[in-house]
Write a protein that holds these residues in place. Sequence first.
Motif, mmCIF file in Angstrom:
data_model
loop_
_atom_site.group_PDB
_atom_site.id
_atom_site.type_symbol
_atom_site.label_atom_id
_atom_site.label_comp_id
_atom_site.label_asym_id
_atom_site.label_seq_id
_atom_site.Cartn_x
_atom_site.Cartn_y
_atom_site.Cartn_z
ATOM 1 N N THR A 160 -8.689 -1.449 1.485
ATOM 2 C CA THR A 160 -8.666 -2.598 0.575
ATOM 3 C C THR A 160 -9.339 -3.824 1.173
ATOM 4 N N GLU A 179 -3.886 2.505 -1.584
ATOM 5 C CA GLU A 179 -3.450 1.290 -0.914
ATOM 6 C C GLU A 179 -3.472 0.113 -1.882
ATOM 7 N N GLY A 221 0.233 0.955 2.211
ATOM 8 C CA GLY A 221 -0.393 2.253 2.013
ATOM 9 C C GLY A 221 0.623 3.295 1.587
ATOM 10 N N THR A 222 0.200 4.221 0.740
ATOM 11 C CA THR A 222 1.112 5.245 0.230
ATOM 12 C C THR A 222 1.353 6.344 1.268
ATOM 13 N N TYR A 249 -3.453 9.382 2.420
ATOM 14 C CA TYR A 249 -4.843 9.114 2.017
ATOM 15 C C TYR A 249 -5.684 8.841 3.260
ATOM 16 N N LYS A 293 -7.498 4.358 5.140
ATOM 17 C CA LYS A 293 -6.584 3.331 5.645
ATOM 18 C C LYS A 293 -7.316 2.007 5.827
ATOM 19 N N CYS A 294 -6.706 0.939 5.337
ATOM 20 C CA CYS A 294 -7.267 -0.420 5.369
ATOM 21 C C CYS A 294 -8.501 -0.557 4.482
ATOM 22 N N ARG A 303 -3.273 -4.195 -1.898
ATOM 23 C CA ARG A 303 -3.365 -5.411 -1.079
ATOM 24 C C ARG A 303 -2.892 -6.609 -1.893
ATOM 25 N N LEU A 314 0.962 8.758 6.053
ATOM 26 C CA LEU A 314 0.083 8.294 4.987
ATOM 27 C C LEU A 314 -0.597 9.488 4.326
ATOM 28 N N SER A 331 -6.417 -2.940 -5.388
ATOM 29 C CA SER A 331 -5.887 -1.623 -5.035
ATOM 30 C C SER A 331 -6.946 -0.548 -5.169
ATOM 31 N N SER A 383 -6.675 3.797 -5.602
ATOM 32 C CA SER A 383 -5.679 4.854 -5.776
ATOM 33 C C SER A 383 -6.255 6.043 -6.522
ATOM 34 N N VAL A 436 0.248 -1.375 6.268
ATOM 35 C CA VAL A 436 -0.820 -0.955 7.191
ATOM 36 C C VAL A 436 -1.494 -2.128 7.890
#
Length: 243
Positions: free
Chosen positions: A54, A182, A172-173, A48, A51-52, A184, A46, A202, A204, A140
């Motif tokens: 969103t 990310e 997730g990117t 970024y 994480k999670c 959702r 990942l 999202s 980003s 994710v």
Amino acid sequence: RQLRLIVGSALSKERTIAPGEYAMTFSLFKPTRAKVEEFLSTAGELNYDEKCGTRGLADEEEVSRLKSKGYRVCRRSVAIGEGWSDYRRAVAKLKQWDHVQLGWTTVVPDAPVKKGSDVCLCARLLPPIGAWVMNPLNTVYVETKRTKVPLLNLVPILPLGYNSSKFSFAAGTKKGHLLAGEERFSVSIDKKDKSVTYEISSLSKPAHLLSRVGYPLVCLLQSGFIRHSTRSMAREMRREKPL
């Protein structure tokens, strides 16, 4: 960071631009499944640190915090039906990635959504004539949240009496993606009027020299995807609704 241009064969018409060790692959033609799987096998982790993230986009303070870290936050929802039958049909569509099969975007492999699985979002820049770009993703989280009528809350182990439900998952990117962040996707049924809603949210920010230089265009494409996906989902749900 140095940009390295690798020219592919005349047959594939591929161009790979690699900032550092992670390459991005562009193609004049829609990538084959074999090419996508090869690309996914070399994608990094990942790219970024939220994480999670969103999960918290309904909180204004959390949105402000993310924006202060340079993230662009988007949310769009659309009513797509009514009742449990429509809800189950919409969830099935999400699990099969139907919401991203838009002609100019597709997901490979097209396997059911599963936490931890890697997929590649193939998107055509400036459709219908632009080049295709491959963007690696990782699922994710996948979750379903339900509420029951008050009396049945006393027996939570029984799968009975639900009056609302929400199915969600987030992609997730990974390194090699144009963006860092990310997205959702969720479908919910309201406990009062049983309306069914599809939502995309999202966070980003640019993760590649090309997305930094062309960020206004990237934002335009991202907004176009969100708008197209919500409209397509609503249209398909209406078209397939049983008589």
